[in-house]
Scaffold this motif. Structure first.
Motif, PDB file in Angstrom:
ATOM      1  N   THR A 173       0.854  -1.344  -0.116  1.00 42.03           N
ATOM      2  CA  THR A 173      -0.023  -0.128   0.121  1.00 42.03           C
ATOM      3  C   THR A 173       0.808   1.342  -0.066  1.00 42.03           C
ATOM      4  O   THR A 173       0.249   2.490  -0.182  1.00 42.03           O
ATOM      5  CB  THR A 173      -1.028   0.003   1.079  1.00 42.03           C
ATOM      6  OG1 THR A 173      -0.048   0.249   2.484  1.00 42.03           O
ATOM      7  CG2 THR A 173      -1.931  -1.009   1.290  1.00 42.03           C
ATOM      8  N   HIS A 232      -1.670  -6.492 -15.980  1.00 45.33           N
ATOM      9  CA  HIS A 232      -2.751  -7.573 -15.049  1.00 45.33           C
ATOM     10  C   HIS A 232      -2.824  -7.066 -13.764  1.00 45.33           C
ATOM     11  O   HIS A 232      -1.778  -6.760 -13.103  1.00 45.33           O
ATOM     12  CB  HIS A 232      -2.081  -9.062 -15.415  1.00 45.33           C
ATOM     13  CG  HIS A 232      -2.120  -9.286 -16.676  1.00 45.33           C
ATOM     14  ND1 HIS A 232      -3.196  -9.504 -17.738  1.00 45.33           N
ATOM     15  CD2 HIS A 232      -0.952  -9.425 -17.570  1.00 45.33           C
ATOM     16  CE1 HIS A 232      -2.656  -9.880 -18.866  1.00 45.33           C
ATOM     17  NE2 HIS A 232      -1.338  -9.820 -18.688  1.00 45.33           N
ATOM     18  N   ASP A 233      -3.888  -7.342 -12.929  1.00 49.47           N
ATOM     19  CA  ASP A 233      -3.994  -6.883 -11.743  1.00 49.47           C
ATOM     20  C   ASP A 233      -3.659  -8.200 -10.722  1.00 49.47           C
ATOM     21  O   ASP A 233      -4.336  -8.218  -9.559  1.00 49.47           O
ATOM     22  CB  ASP A 233      -5.618  -6.569 -11.416  1.00 49.47           C
ATOM     23  CG  ASP A 233      -6.658  -7.531 -11.647  1.00 49.47           C
ATOM     24  OD1 ASP A 233      -6.619  -8.660 -12.246  1.00 49.47           O
ATOM     25  OD2 ASP A 233      -7.857  -7.283 -11.400  1.00 49.47           O
ATOM     26  N   HIS A 234      -3.063  -9.151 -11.055  1.00 46.83           N
ATOM     27  CA  HIS A 234      -2.757 -10.427 -10.261  1.00 46.83           C
ATOM     28  C   HIS A 234      -1.277 -10.726 -10.580  1.00 46.83           C
ATOM     29  O   HIS A 234      -0.539 -10.025 -11.511  1.00 46.83           O
ATOM     30  CB  HIS A 234      -3.588 -11.250 -10.921  1.00 46.83           C
ATOM     31  CG  HIS A 234      -3.116 -12.026 -12.162  1.00 46.83           C
ATOM     32  ND1 HIS A 234      -3.931 -11.306 -13.424  1.00 46.83           N
ATOM     33  CD2 HIS A 234      -2.394 -12.898 -12.656  1.00 46.83           C
ATOM     34  CE1 HIS A 234      -3.429 -12.017 -14.493  1.00 46.83           C
ATOM     35  NE2 HIS A 234      -2.304 -12.909 -14.246  1.00 46.83           N
ATOM     36  N   LEU A 243      -2.062 -10.303  -0.174  1.00 44.51           N
ATOM     37  CA  LEU A 243      -2.643 -10.897  -1.185  1.00 44.51           C
ATOM     38  C   LEU A 243      -3.635 -12.091  -1.067  1.00 44.51           C
ATOM     39  O   LEU A 243      -2.986 -13.065  -0.072  1.00 44.51           O
ATOM     40  CB  LEU A 243      -1.564 -11.168  -2.309  1.00 44.51           C
ATOM     41  CG  LEU A 243      -0.796 -10.063  -2.959  1.00 44.51           C
ATOM     42  CD1 LEU A 243       0.096 -10.500  -4.038  1.00 44.51           C
ATOM     43  CD2 LEU A 243      -1.791  -9.102  -3.503  1.00 44.51           C
ATOM     44  N   ARG A 251      -4.379 -12.112  -5.764  1.00 47.59           N
ATOM     45  CA  ARG A 251      -5.064 -10.800  -6.151  1.00 47.59           C
ATOM     46  C   ARG A 251      -5.037 -10.015  -4.700  1.00 47.59           C
ATOM     47  O   ARG A 251      -5.058 -10.596  -3.776  1.00 47.59           O
ATOM     48  CB  ARG A 251      -6.360 -11.086  -6.556  1.00 47.59           C
ATOM     49  CG  ARG A 251      -6.299 -11.717  -7.924  1.00 47.59           C
ATOM     50  CD  ARG A 251      -7.902 -11.746  -8.431  1.00 47.59           C
ATOM     51  NE  ARG A 251      -8.128 -12.459  -9.788  1.00 47.59           N
ATOM     52  CZ  ARG A 251      -7.655 -12.071 -10.796  1.00 47.59           C
ATOM     53  NH1 ARG A 251      -7.568 -10.774 -11.092  1.00 47.59           N
ATOM     54  NH2 ARG A 251      -7.883 -12.597 -12.073  1.00 47.59           N
ATOM     55  N   LEU A 252      -5.247  -8.656  -4.697  1.00 42.59           N
ATOM     56  CA  LEU A 252      -5.366  -7.924  -3.869  1.00 42.59           C
ATOM     57  C   LEU A 252      -6.895  -8.371  -3.370  1.00 42.59           C
ATOM     58  O   LEU A 252      -7.719  -8.796  -4.117  1.00 42.59           O
ATOM     59  CB  LEU A 252      -5.422  -6.398  -4.091  1.00 42.59           C
ATOM     60  CG  LEU A 252      -3.973  -6.069  -4.111  1.00 42.59           C
ATOM     61  CD1 LEU A 252      -4.133  -4.701  -4.867  1.00 42.59           C
ATOM     62  CD2 LEU A 252      -3.373  -5.877  -2.828  1.00 42.59           C
ATOM     63  N   GLU A 254     -11.106  -8.295  -2.436  1.00 47.30           N
ATOM     64  CA  GLU A 254     -11.995  -7.609  -2.952  1.00 47.30           C
ATOM     65  C   GLU A 254     -12.365  -6.131  -2.359  1.00 47.30           C
ATOM     66  O   GLU A 254     -12.425  -6.173  -1.095  1.00 47.30           O
ATOM     67  CB  GLU A 254     -13.204  -8.436  -2.709  1.00 47.30           C
ATOM     68  CG  GLU A 254     -14.492  -8.114  -3.625  1.00 47.30           C
ATOM     69  CD  GLU A 254     -14.414  -8.087  -5.024  1.00 47.30           C
ATOM     70  OE1 GLU A 254     -14.999  -7.158  -5.683  1.00 47.30           O
ATOM     71  OE2 GLU A 254     -13.593  -8.858  -5.593  1.00 47.30           O
ATOM     72  N   ARG A 256     -10.361  -3.442  -2.477  1.00 48.07           N
ATOM     73  CA  ARG A 256      -9.378  -2.758  -2.294  1.00 48.07           C
ATOM     74  C   ARG A 256      -8.944  -2.121  -3.594  1.00 48.07           C
ATOM     75  O   ARG A 256      -8.914  -2.937  -4.601  1.00 48.07           O
ATOM     76  CB  ARG A 256      -8.160  -3.546  -1.892  1.00 48.07           C
ATOM     77  CG  ARG A 256      -7.231  -2.706  -0.965  1.00 48.07           C
ATOM     78  CD  ARG A 256      -5.976  -3.505  -0.463  1.00 48.07           C
ATOM     79  NE  ARG A 256      -4.701  -2.867  -0.991  1.00 48.07           N
ATOM     80  CZ  ARG A 256      -3.604  -3.512  -0.604  1.00 48.07           C
ATOM     81  NH1 ARG A 256      -3.496  -4.133   0.200  1.00 48.07           N
ATOM     82  NH2 ARG A 256      -2.670  -3.012  -1.346  1.00 48.07           N
ATOM     83  N   PRO A 257      -8.344  -0.957  -3.944  1.00 44.40           N
ATOM     84  CA  PRO A 257      -7.860  -0.484  -5.294  1.00 44.40           C
ATOM     85  C   PRO A 257      -6.707  -1.266  -5.834  1.00 44.40           C
ATOM     86  O   PRO A 257      -5.751  -1.767  -5.060  1.00 44.40           O
ATOM     87  CB  PRO A 257      -7.401   0.945  -5.003  1.00 44.40           C
ATOM     88  CG  PRO A 257      -8.207   1.552  -3.418  1.00 44.40           C
ATOM     89  CD  PRO A 257      -8.168   0.279  -2.829  1.00 44.40           C
ATOM     90  N   ARG A 258      -7.024  -1.670  -6.983  1.00 40.68           N
ATOM     91  CA  ARG A 258      -6.035  -2.658  -7.632  1.00 40.68           C
ATOM     92  C   ARG A 258      -4.936  -1.550  -8.226  1.00 40.68           C
ATOM     93  O   ARG A 258      -5.049  -0.512  -8.633  1.00 40.68           O
ATOM     94  CB  ARG A 258      -6.702  -3.156  -8.726  1.00 40.68           C
ATOM     95  CG  ARG A 258      -7.706  -4.256  -8.154  1.00 40.68           C
ATOM     96  CD  ARG A 258      -8.778  -5.024  -9.531  1.00 40.68           C
ATOM     97  NE  ARG A 258      -9.329  -3.863 -10.131  1.00 40.68           N
ATOM     98  CZ  ARG A 258      -9.943  -3.986 -11.238  1.00 40.68           C
ATOM     99  NH1 ARG A 258      -9.937  -5.144 -11.733  1.00 40.68           N
ATOM    100  NH2 ARG A 258     -10.550  -3.098 -11.847  1.00 40.68           N
TER     101      ARG A 258
END
Length: 270
Positions: A173, A232-234, A243, A251-252, A254, A256-258
């Motif tokens: 973050t 990609h967000d992963h 994660l 992934r982050l 659910e 949370r800003p990606r």
């Protein structure tokens, strides 16, 4: 802790680190060699979709480690060659190819010497997944890729996004590192990504940060035409403690800003 260095020792230092970790990786759950021998495919679903059908095509995998991804492309019908600077890794790759009956050629070489070491050109050059950070000169790398591609052939790069490297490792973050700092980074860490508690002797490594703009500009300057760049967000491992695992991916949580954690691109030699 990162120690910033100016060093041309990177090749020997990094080779010693990777050579030592080959047997650890071969026995790890992370690579699941038994599953691969039984027919598993190590390629990620988005890579398969973005590369497309490779049946009958020649494919070179640069910085291939011990070749599970290389051999997965062979299982999908490609005529493959893998290249890596680690002799123990290539020896292991050849053994796995023999055990599984997959047709593949593996070569020990620094990636910058790939044109001479491979002695051929290819329809596809595949690389990535933590490869570029070991190379000091991404422009020279792109020229090497172009030199081993057939006209009309393409590079497919699947790589960890450098933006993820500037965030703190605990939560992901906070910006903790400078995205634009290109000073070589020296690390000294025991273990490895498959076994953080493993006992290792060669723990020093020298790595290099290349921004997405650096990579794309180098590819274009080498004469390749960019077809797409996908972010990609992963990612493929627990990059941050926060994660959550989602099938093949992390992934982050659910809501949370990606942020971008991987990217992939395809570029054609015209």
């Amino acid at each position: 802790m990162i120690v910033y260095v100016t060093s041309d020792e990177y090749l020997g230092v990094n080779r010693d680190l990777w050579d030592e970790r080959v047997p650890i990786h071969l026995g790890s759950e992370f690579y699941d060699l038994a599953g691969f021998r039984a027919g598993a495919d190590t390629l990620r679903d988005f890579e398969i979709a973005e590369v497309g059908d490779v049946s009958g095509r020649t494919l070179a995998h640069l910085q291939c480690h011990f070749g599970l991804d290389t051999l997965s492309w062979a299982r999908r019908g490609a005529k493959v060659a893998g290249l890596d600077f680690s002799a123990p890794a290539i020896e292991a790759a050849r053994g796995i190819a023999d055990e599984t009956g997959l047709d593949a050629r593996f070569v020990v070489s620094d990636v910058y010497d790939a044109p001479e070491a491979l002695g051929a050109t290819f329809d596809v050059v595949y690389t990535g997944i933590g490869a570029l950070c070991w190379l000091p000169d991404v422009g020279r790398w792109a020229e090497t890729v172009a030199a081993v591609l057939n006209p009309g052939g393409f590079l497919y790069l699947s790589e960890f996004h450098p933006f993820a490297d500037i965030l703190d490792e605990e939560t992901g973050t906070t910006v903790a590192f400078d995205y634009f700092d290109r000073t070589p980074q020296e690390w000294n860490e025991p273990g490895t990504y498959t076994d953080g508690d493993g006992t290792t002797r060669n723990n020093r490594s020298i790595e290099f940060l290349h921004g997405v703009g650096d990579v794309v500009s180098a590819i274009v300057a080498a004469g390749l035409r960019l077809e797409f760049l996908h972010e990609h967000d992963h990612t493929l491992f627990a990059r941050y403690a926060t994660l959550e695992k989602d099938g093949q991916r992390y992934r982050l949580p659910e809501g949370r800003p990606r942020v971008p954690m991987m990217y992939s691109l395809r570029a054609t030699r015209v």
